[in-house]
Design a protein around this motif. Structure first.
Motif, PDB file in Angstrom:
ATOM      1  N   LEU A 143       0.807  -1.212   0.000  1.00  0.00           N
ATOM      2  CA  LEU A 143       0.000   0.000   0.000  1.00  0.00           C
ATOM      3  C   LEU A 143       0.849   1.275   0.000  1.00  0.00           C
ATOM      4  N   ARG A 144       2.139   1.122  -0.280  1.00  0.00           N
ATOM      5  CA  ARG A 144       3.004   2.290  -0.491  1.00  0.00           C
ATOM      6  C   ARG A 144       3.355   2.343  -1.977  1.00  0.00           C
ATOM      7  N   PHE A 145       3.308   3.545  -2.536  1.00  0.00           N
ATOM      8  CA  PHE A 145       3.527   3.714  -3.975  1.00  0.00           C
ATOM      9  C   PHE A 145       4.541   4.834  -4.210  1.00  0.00           C
ATOM     10  N   TYR A 146       5.479   4.573  -5.106  1.00  0.00           N
ATOM     11  CA  TYR A 146       6.455   5.623  -5.432  1.00  0.00           C
ATOM     12  C   TYR A 146       6.889   5.518  -6.885  1.00  0.00           C
ATOM     13  N   LEU A 147       7.492   6.592  -7.383  1.00  0.00           N
ATOM     14  CA  LEU A 147       7.961   6.632  -8.763  1.00  0.00           C
ATOM     15  C   LEU A 147       9.314   5.947  -8.865  1.00  0.00           C
ATOM     16  N   ARG A 148       9.366   4.926  -9.672  1.00  0.00           N
ATOM     17  CA  ARG A 148      10.604   4.159  -9.821  1.00  0.00           C
ATOM     18  C   ARG A 148      11.699   5.028 -10.443  1.00  0.00           C
ATOM     19  N   GLY A 149      12.894   4.958  -9.849  1.00  0.00           N
ATOM     20  CA  GLY A 149      14.034   5.693 -10.373  1.00  0.00           C
ATOM     21  C   GLY A 149      14.109   7.141  -9.926  1.00  0.00           C
ATOM     22  N   ASN A 150      13.169   7.584  -9.102  1.00  0.00           N
ATOM     23  CA  ASN A 150      13.189   8.967  -8.638  1.00  0.00           C
ATOM     24  C   ASN A 150      14.034   9.067  -7.370  1.00  0.00           C
ATOM     25  N   ARG A 151      15.045   9.938  -7.376  1.00  0.00           N
ATOM     26  CA  ARG A 151      15.988  10.005  -6.263  1.00  0.00           C
ATOM     27  C   ARG A 151      15.455  10.763  -5.057  1.00  0.00           C
ATOM     28  N   PHE A 152      14.241  11.305  -5.160  1.00  0.00           N
ATOM     29  CA  PHE A 152      13.660  12.036  -4.041  1.00  0.00           C
ATOM     30  C   PHE A 152      12.767  11.155  -3.168  1.00  0.00           C
ATOM     31  N   VAL A 153      12.647   9.879  -3.513  1.00  0.00           N
ATOM     32  CA  VAL A 153      11.863   8.925  -2.724  1.00  0.00           C
ATOM     33  C   VAL A 153      12.588   8.644  -1.410  1.00  0.00           C
ATOM     34  N   SER A 154      11.836   8.462  -0.323  1.00  0.00           N
ATOM     35  CA  SER A 154      12.459   8.280   0.996  1.00  0.00           C
ATOM     36  C   SER A 154      13.125   6.916   1.146  1.00  0.00           C
ATOM     37  N   VAL A 155      12.421   5.859   0.759  1.00  0.00           N
ATOM     38  CA  VAL A 155      12.953   4.498   0.900  1.00  0.00           C
ATOM     39  C   VAL A 155      12.653   3.725  -0.383  1.00  0.00           C
ATOM     40  N   VAL A 156      13.705   3.162  -0.961  1.00  0.00           N
ATOM     41  CA  VAL A 156      13.574   2.420  -2.217  1.00  0.00           C
ATOM     42  C   VAL A 156      13.542   0.917  -1.921  1.00  0.00           C
ATOM     43  N   ASP A 157      12.639   0.206  -2.565  1.00  0.00           N
ATOM     44  CA  ASP A 157      12.564  -1.250  -2.449  1.00  0.00           C
ATOM     45  C   ASP A 157      13.259  -1.865  -3.656  1.00  0.00           C
ATOM     46  N   LYS A 158      14.542  -2.155  -3.500  1.00  0.00           N
ATOM     47  CA  LYS A 158      15.338  -2.654  -4.632  1.00  0.00           C
ATOM     48  C   LYS A 158      14.870  -4.026  -5.105  1.00  0.00           C
ATOM     49  N   LYS A 159      14.398  -4.844  -4.174  1.00  0.00           N
ATOM     50  CA  LYS A 159      13.935  -6.181  -4.556  1.00  0.00           C
ATOM     51  C   LYS A 159      12.744  -6.094  -5.506  1.00  0.00           C
ATOM     52  N   ILE A 160      11.764  -5.296  -5.131  1.00  0.00           N
ATOM     53  CA  ILE A 160      10.583  -5.145  -5.976  1.00  0.00           C
ATOM     54  C   ILE A 160      10.968  -4.537  -7.325  1.00  0.00           C
ATOM     55  N   GLU A 161      11.883  -3.578  -7.332  1.00  0.00           N
ATOM     56  CA  GLU A 161      12.290  -2.951  -8.590  1.00  0.00           C
ATOM     57  C   GLU A 161      12.983  -3.956  -9.507  1.00  0.00           C
ATOM     58  N   ARG A 162      13.789  -4.857  -8.926  1.00  0.00           N
ATOM     59  CA  ARG A 162      14.436  -5.894  -9.751  1.00  0.00           C
ATOM     60  C   ARG A 162      13.394  -6.835 -10.343  1.00  0.00           C
ATOM     61  N   GLU A 163      12.385  -7.174  -9.552  1.00  0.00           N
ATOM     62  CA  GLU A 163      11.321  -8.045 -10.053  1.00  0.00           C
ATOM     63  C   GLU A 163      10.551  -7.356 -11.189  1.00  0.00           C
ATOM     64  N   MET A 164      10.310  -6.066 -11.045  1.00  0.00           N
ATOM     65  CA  MET A 164       9.609  -5.328 -12.103  1.00  0.00           C
ATOM     66  C   MET A 164      10.452  -5.287 -13.366  1.00  0.00           C
ATOM     67  N   ALA A 165      11.747  -5.086 -13.219  1.00  0.00           N
ATOM     68  CA  ALA A 165      12.637  -5.032 -14.380  1.00  0.00           C
ATOM     69  C   ALA A 165      12.688  -6.386 -15.085  1.00  0.00           C
ATOM     70  N   ALA A 166      12.693  -7.474 -14.296  1.00  0.00           N
ATOM     71  CA  ALA A 166      12.734  -8.805 -14.882  1.00  0.00           C
ATOM     72  C   ALA A 166      11.453  -9.095 -15.672  1.00  0.00           C
ATOM     73  N   ARG A 167      10.329  -8.693 -15.125  1.00  0.00           N
ATOM     74  CA  ARG A 167       9.059  -8.918 -15.832  1.00  0.00           C
ATOM     75  C   ARG A 167       9.006  -8.105 -17.120  1.00  0.00           C
ATOM     76  N   ALA A 168       9.570  -6.906 -17.076  1.00  0.00           N
ATOM     77  CA  ALA A 168       9.539  -6.054 -18.251  1.00  0.00           C
ATOM     78  C   ALA A 168      10.354  -6.627 -19.399  1.00  0.00           C
ATOM     79  N   HIS A 169      11.411  -7.398 -19.087  1.00  0.00           N
ATOM     80  CA  HIS A 169      12.289  -7.960 -20.116  1.00  0.00           C
ATOM     81  C   HIS A 169      11.980  -9.413 -20.439  1.00  0.00           C
ATOM     82  N   SER A 170      10.976  -9.976 -19.755  1.00  0.00           N
ATOM     83  CA  SER A 170      10.624 -11.365 -20.036  1.00  0.00           C
ATOM     84  C   SER A 170       9.839 -11.476 -21.335  1.00  0.00           C
ATOM     85  N   PRO A 171       9.927 -12.635 -22.042  1.00  0.00           N
ATOM     86  CA  PRO A 171       9.204 -12.815 -23.295  1.00  0.00           C
ATOM     87  C   PRO A 171       7.699 -12.670 -23.107  1.00  0.00           C
TER      88      PRO A 171
END
Length: 326
Positions: A296-324
């Motif tokens: 229930l927390r939402f933030y703009l990916r890649g924005n350096r003004f975000v307080s706390v970044v969830d690197k795990k979720i971002e990696r999962e999103m990147a993997a899905r984006a590049h999957s066939p």
């Protein structure tokens, strides 16, 4: 000289003197055109009597009057040209003195805030929060991180179980109402009510856009000991930090974002797409069972003004984006 020629010359000189007197009234302060044309509409005026008795001189009189009209008011015409925008309407309403100050951008209205809590939390991303200080300066910040608090069964919400108190009353007010509360006795957090009984969205982080010097002043005034100069990304990267930077305190509780003169929102220029939004767990809610794990927390990916970044979720999103097939 013959007697007839001499009398004609006397009449012509008298005619000229009468019309010079008409022009003298304008130079002494009459409004342009107010007296010059009195002799055209008042049959009993001295100029009209001369015109009636000397019809052959009317053409000459018209030329003399026109010459006075164009030569008596050069300064008035110049001022009108200075106050008129080139190519615009030359009437008084085009003057800069008749212009009404307007906001540069359209303000977000009630229909924007009137949506379910999770939807509003996502929709806030990319929108602009505007704060007008008492000295007239405006602070602008782009919303880059939010959290949704659903009320009802949400164990992390101040209104869980439908509990309504004097403190959280704003959560039950119409969508777009500010809910500002204090933590640790010194810091403030700012929320915005949404659809749903007791539901509201926490504003977690902003990207400063305008008024950064004023934000630094306000942040510095809120800190007890002198400290180093804050960098841009440190000004509003947290719910209490953004309240300090924007001068938000308990006095803003229950204010209406669609009506208030000191704080409002305007649309962002580039609304983010679904692929730009990271959904992850909320920050600092402690042991709230399953609700502590809900995204229930939402933030703009890649924005350096975000307080706390969830690197795990971002990696999962990147993997899905590049999957066939994605």
């Amino acid at each position: 000289m013959r007697e007839g020629d001499r009398q004609a010359g006397v009449r012509t000189a008298a005619l000229k003197r009468k019309h010079q007197l008409c022009g003298a009234h304008v130079e002494s302060g009459d409004r342009p055109g107010e007296h010059l044309h009195d002799c055209d509409v008042a049959a009993s005026g001295p100029c009209c009597w001369l015109e009636q008795t000397m019809p052959r001189k009317r053409k000459l009189l018209a030329q003399l009057s026109a010459l006075q009209n164009t030569s008596s008011f050069p300064q008035i015409n110049a001022v009108e040209q200075l106050n008129t925008t080139p190519g615009a309407d030359s009437s008084p309403k085009s003057s800069k003195y008749f212009m009404i100050e307007k906001k540069n951008s359209p303000q977000l209205q009630e229909d924007f805030f009137n949506q379910p809590c999770v939807s509003l939390a996502k929709s806030f991303l990319g929108q602009i929060l505007v704060r007008k200080l008492p000295d007239g300066r405006e602070l602008w910040g782009r919303i880059v991180e939010t959290e949704a608090y659903l009320g009802g069964e949400d164990e992390a919400s101040h209104s869980k179980g439908g509990k309504q108190t004097q403190r959280n009353a704003a959560m039950f007010m119409k969508p777009g109402t500010l809910y500002v509360y204090q933590i640790y006795g010194i810091y403030f957090c700012m929320n915005v009510s949404s659809q749903g009984e007791g539901a509201a969205v926490l504003l977690r982080s902003l990207e400063p856009l305008q008024g950064l010097d004023a934000m630094r002043e306000l942040r510095s005034a809120s800190r007890k000991a002198p400290s180093r100069l804050l960098k841009d990304w440190q000004l509003c990267n947290g719910p209490s930090k953004l309240c300090q930077a924007f001068g938000i305190d308990k006095a803003f509780d229950q204010r209406d974002l669609t009506q208030d003169a000191a704080i409002w929102m305007v649309p962002g220029q580039d609304p983010p797409g679904e692929q730009d939004v990271v959904a992850t767990t909320r920050i600092g809610i402690g042991n709230r069972g399953e609700w502590a794990q809900k995204p229930l927390r939402f933030y703009l990916r890649g924005n350096r003004f975000v307080s706390v970044v969830d690197k795990k979720i971002e990696r999962e999103m990147a993997a899905r984006a590049h999957s066939p097939g994605s």
